[in-house]
Design a protein around this motif. Structure first.
Motif, PDB file in Angstrom:
ATOM      1  N   GLU A 109       0.719   3.951   1.632  1.00 14.32           N
ATOM      2  CA  GLU A 109      -0.656   4.457   1.612  1.00 14.32           C
ATOM      3  C   GLU A 109      -1.348   4.068   0.315  1.00 14.32           C
ATOM      4  O   GLU A 109      -2.544   3.729   0.312  1.00 14.32           O
ATOM      5  CB  GLU A 109      -0.658   5.974   1.779  1.00 14.32           C
ATOM      6  CG  GLU A 109      -2.041   6.606   1.742  1.00 14.32           C
ATOM      7  CD  GLU A 109      -2.996   6.070   2.793  1.00 14.32           C
ATOM      8  OE1 GLU A 109      -4.218   6.123   2.562  1.00 14.32           O
ATOM      9  OE2 GLU A 109      -2.523   5.592   3.850  1.00 14.32           O
ATOM     10  N   LEU A 110      -0.635   4.087  -0.802  1.00 20.16           N
ATOM     11  CA  LEU A 110      -1.200   3.632  -2.071  1.00 20.16           C
ATOM     12  C   LEU A 110      -1.593   2.162  -1.981  1.00 20.16           C
ATOM     13  O   LEU A 110      -2.672   1.755  -2.431  1.00 20.16           O
ATOM     14  CB  LEU A 110      -0.187   3.850  -3.200  1.00 20.16           C
ATOM     15  CG  LEU A 110      -0.598   3.348  -4.591  1.00 20.16           C
ATOM     16  CD1 LEU A 110      -1.802   4.120  -5.107  1.00 20.16           C
ATOM     17  CD2 LEU A 110       0.571   3.472  -5.564  1.00 20.16           C
ATOM     18  N   VAL A 111      -0.733   1.342  -1.384  1.00 19.85           N
ATOM     19  CA  VAL A 111      -1.034  -0.086  -1.215  1.00 19.85           C
ATOM     20  C   VAL A 111      -2.268  -0.266  -0.339  1.00 19.85           C
ATOM     21  O   VAL A 111      -3.171  -1.055  -0.659  1.00 19.85           O
ATOM     22  CB  VAL A 111       0.175  -0.811  -0.597  1.00 19.85           C
ATOM     23  CG1 VAL A 111      -0.177  -2.249  -0.250  1.00 19.85           C
ATOM     24  CG2 VAL A 111       1.367  -0.778  -1.544  1.00 19.85           C
ATOM     25  N   ARG A 112      -2.337   0.456   0.766  1.00 19.23           N
ATOM     26  CA  ARG A 112      -3.477   0.325   1.673  1.00 19.23           C
ATOM     27  C   ARG A 112      -4.786   0.694   0.983  1.00 19.23           C
ATOM     28  O   ARG A 112      -5.814   0.042   1.180  1.00 19.23           O
ATOM     29  CB  ARG A 112      -3.274   1.206   2.903  1.00 19.23           C
ATOM     30  CG  ARG A 112      -2.187   0.710   3.850  1.00 19.23           C
ATOM     31  CD  ARG A 112      -2.187   1.515   5.144  1.00 19.23           C
ATOM     32  NE  ARG A 112      -1.125   1.071   6.028  1.00 19.23           N
ATOM     33  CZ  ARG A 112       0.055   1.670   6.140  1.00 19.23           C
ATOM     34  NH1 ARG A 112       0.311   2.747   5.407  1.00 19.23           N
ATOM     35  NH2 ARG A 112       0.970   1.216   6.966  1.00 19.23           N
ATOM     36  N   ARG A 113      -4.754   1.717   0.169  1.00 17.95           N
ATOM     37  CA  ARG A 113      -5.987   2.134  -0.515  1.00 17.95           C
ATOM     38  C   ARG A 113      -6.465   1.071  -1.497  1.00 17.95           C
ATOM     39  O   ARG A 113      -7.669   0.837  -1.628  1.00 17.95           O
ATOM     40  CB  ARG A 113      -5.776   3.469  -1.226  1.00 17.95           C
ATOM     41  CG  ARG A 113      -5.581   4.609  -0.259  1.00 17.95           C
ATOM     42  CD  ARG A 113      -5.587   5.950  -0.937  1.00 17.95           C
ATOM     43  NE  ARG A 113      -5.202   6.996  -0.004  1.00 17.95           N
ATOM     44  CZ  ARG A 113      -5.278   8.294  -0.262  1.00 17.95           C
ATOM     45  NH1 ARG A 113      -5.709   8.705  -1.442  1.00 17.95           N
ATOM     46  NH2 ARG A 113      -4.906   9.178   0.646  1.00 17.95           N
TER      47      ARG A 113
END
Length: 749
Positions: free
Chosen positions: A353-357
């Protein structure tokens, strides 16, 4: 009669016009989208590659874990890529090789010897290897809404026996027909009439491809007519090899949770953990056989049924002359040889989720899901594993009922890269990500900003400055009165500045912040990397506001990096579907705080763990392993925080309840335990000390803040910005001292 003929002619003309228009529509649909669909690929997200070199910190069990999640098979002696043989601390690894950004790591057999928790040597065919990288773990993907995943290959990269076996099983006249088979359709129609419903399709490979690309799966005559028409149009525009290549990459071969497995190349990885080119005859036949029913013949769920179907395909291949009967019989005698390695893809939802953001700031979701990007991150599976183990162990110890939640962020001190992240008690759960979204008061974790703002004013403040820890009240603009209190409800009188932080005295910290001015405190928080809303009120000195662990990690990263603001990042490189670099995320930093002032703050944060509220960390860490950190507790024990760093890792940990209820924990009795449990097992480098230019040390009386001599009562060695030392001196001139304080020991003998 004439009128009837005229009417029929008109109807025929209308039908021809409508039919012609419909054919034009179908043709346009194929020609405008076929190539795009052929190359529609989800993004692949990779962990950092494990670098191996003599002297690297690496425990044998950690290397074994990395190889396990990479899917390396344990064997007695390696014979091909993707295999490992282990004898205690010696690993014989036959690597797979990997195309990194601008560099190819070849597949090769290497011997890796570990002694203790370090790499002792690496060799290949008796020659030393200075540095090598394992292929990175794919930790996830960003898929289209329909969840399809595939690995593209050219037709020339597919084993010839697989291609011939595919044609022998699915479409023997593929290179002769025009997209459909009259005999196949007739045979299917006969079976359908016998059953009274549509049970067979008689589809060619071209028709199957059309159905997968453009049509819905229901079995109706209208859909079948569309399938035949579009198959013919497809064959008019594209040659047979293009169609076959698309089919090889598109064919549906199973499911892994929400992720659909498409194409033989991805299926080879999924079921056998090998590349397509390394599939043996039995494995090729099994995949070809699965086309008839990916669920029915799934070897993981229905192994006997899958083996029977595989053997049917092998016999058919022998019958069609693709292989000899002896080769088919030998393949039939083999076991399924399935990949039994644990599944790690999409097992780290909080980090993904951090990567996607970060990606959403620059890329459209549609592009991420279709352009075949390779995203290389700083994620460290070994560090993540330990963070998960520590989270589970400490929460189970603190809370048998399962009410407490936890979140942690781990970064590399030297780069600001996020190496690991846990978003909740259920470490693999893709739900609410507390590390990114649980905005809570920070308690005393904001206090270092107050002290740093003071230490940037060396003409007014030093670590030995005396500050009052006394009760006071402030009238707020709305008429309310703000009266801070210490945790122990006591006032401690005059204390040295560093002691106010080490013991987390609220009164001393708040008074210091008020003397500096709230604007100065907020400005320091901004310079340290806090980007969200910071309430400009007196209580900000004690942590009021709403901050997620990732926000506080950004703040402490700047402190750990010596005053260089280094934006936290999860992504290193992005590569397009052709392997060309698309975007790099190099190290960025900007000095925002005085180096000398941060050095003084490091002293105070070391004092927190050596003699203050954080000294419990040394129930977990070796006494000689230096770290710095800060505890944090909010009202009624709702939030337990600890933030701290060693020489290589910075970690921020939070423990609390989702309903914001009291936990009965302080920063010391809760989050500190999680932080220390993790750092004792994951950190490999003690926090070094180097005093920068423009600073010097002096012996100080820890009770009065006056200059004193070494060996005098309460004497301790402390750093100062040159010229900021106290002016007053005690009556003791010094004597030989057999004991050394923790700060003096940093300078060695």
């Amino acid at each position: 009669m004439f009128k009837t003929r005229h009417l029929l002619l008109k109807l025929l003309t209308v039908c021809l016009v409508i039919g012609g228009g419909y054919l034009v529509y179908l043709d346009a649909r194929i020609t405008t989208t076929f190539t795009e669909k052929m190359w529609e690929l989800p993004a692949k997200v990779y962990a950092r590659p494990l670098e191996l070199y003599a002297g690297a910190s690496l425990a044998p069990d950690d290397l074994a874990y990395e190889l396990e999640i990479l899917g390396y098979r344990k064997v007695g002696h390696t014979a091909g890529p993707g295999q490992v043989a282990r004898n205690r601390g010696r690993f014989e690894i036959y690597t797979r090789g990997f195309d990194f950004v601008g560099e190819r790591e070849p597949a090769r057999r290497v011997l890796v010897d570990l002694a203790g928790s370090r790499v002792d040597s690496i060799s290949e065919a008796g020659r030393p290897v200075d540095l090598m990288r394992l292929d990175p773990v794919q930790i996830g993907g960003i898929y289209p809404s329909h969840g399809e995943d595939r690995v593209l290959v050219r037709l020339g990269e597919v084993p010839p026996t697989l291609v011939k076996g595919l044609l022998a099983t699915e479409d023997q006249r593929f290179y002769q027909h025009w997209g459909f088979s009259i005999t196949g359709i007739a045979r299917a129609a006969f079976h359908n009439m016998q059953s009274g419903r549509v049970v067979a399709g008689g589809s060619t490979i071209t028709q199957q491809l059309v159905k997968n690309y453009y049509l819905t799966p229901e079995r109706t005559l209208v859909r079948k007519l569309n399938e035949v028409l579009m198959a013919v149009l497809l064959e008019l525009h594209y040659d047979k090899d293009q169609i076959l290549e698309s089919y090889v990459n598109e064919v549906y071969l199973g499911q892994e949770g929400p992720r659909a497995i498409h194409g033989f190349a991805l299926a080879a990885r999924h079921y056998f953990d090998t590349s397509l080119e390394h599939l043996d005859l039995a494995q090729q036949a099994l995949l070809v056989g699965m086309i008839k029913g990916p669920s029915l013949y799934n070897p993981q769920r229905n192994p006997e049924r899958a083996k029977t179907r595989r053997n049917v395909v092998l016999d058919l291949m022998a019958e069609q002359g693709v292989v000899t009967q002896a080769q088919a019989d030998a393949a039939k005698a083999k076991s399924l040889g399935l990949n039994r390695a644990r599944r790690v893809r999409d097992s780290f939802p909080a980090y993904l989720e951090l990567v996607r953001r970060q990606l959403r700031l620059e890329y459209r979701q549609e592009d991420l899901a279709t352009l075949g990007l390779s995203i290389f991150t700083a994620f460290d599976p070994i560090v993540q594993r330990q963070l998960e183990l520590s989270t589970t162990a400490v929460l189970d110890q603190l809370d048998k009922g399962g009410q407490l939640q936890a979140a942690s962020v781990v970064t590399r001190v030297d780069s600001g890269e996020v190496a690991a992240l846990v978003g909740g008690r259920r470490v693999s759960y893709a739900g609410f990500n507390r590390a990114l979204d649980a905005a809570r008061p920070a308690g005393s974790l904001l206090k270092p900003a107050v002290y740093l703002a003071a230490l940037e004013r060396p003409t007014h403040y030093s670590l030995a400055s005396v500050v009052p820890d006394e009760e006071f009240a402030v009238q707020l603009p709305d008429g309310d009165i703000w009266e801070p209190r210490n945790f122990d409800r006591m006032a401690h009188g005059p204390v040295l500045l560093y002691q106010g932080l080490a013991n987390s005295y609220n009164l001393a910290s708040a008074k210091l912040g008020m003397d500096l001015g709230i604007d100065a405190v907020v400005d320091m928080l901004r310079r340290l990397g806090m980007e969200g809303y910071i309430p400009p009120v007196p209580a900000v000195t004690l942590g009021v506001g709403e901050y997620a662990p990732i926000d506080l990690a950004a703040m402490y990263q700047t402190i750990a990096a010596g005053g260089f603001r280094t934006p936290l990042r999860s992504i290193r490189d992005i590569v397009d579907a052709r392997g060309e670099p698309l975007r790099r995320y190099p190290l960025e930093y900007d000095r925002t705080v005085s180096l000398q002032a941060v050095n003084l703050l490091h002293y105070a944060l070391r004092a927190v763990v050596r003699e203050g509220t954080g000294k419990g960390v040394y129930r977990y860490l070796p006494e000689e392993f230096d770290v710095a950190g800060k505890t944090g507790t909010t009202n009624d024990g709702r939030d337990s925080w600890f933030a701290g760093f060693s020489g290589d890792l910075l970690t921020v940990s939070w423990i609390g309840r989702d309903d914001n209820g009291g936990t009965g924990l302080t920063g010391s009795s809760g989050a500190l335990k999680l932080w220390a449990h993790f750092m004792a097992r994951a950190s490999h480098r003690s926090l070094a000390y180097r005093m920068p230019d423009g600073m010097e040390t002096a012996w100080i009386d820890a009770e009065t803040g006056q200059l004193t001599g070494e060996g005098c009562p309460n004497a301790r060695l402390m750093p100062f910005i040159t010229g900021s030392e106290p002016r007053q001196r005690s009556n003791c001139s010094g004597r030989k001292n057999p004991l050394r304080d923790w700060f003096q020991s940093l300078f060695g003998d």
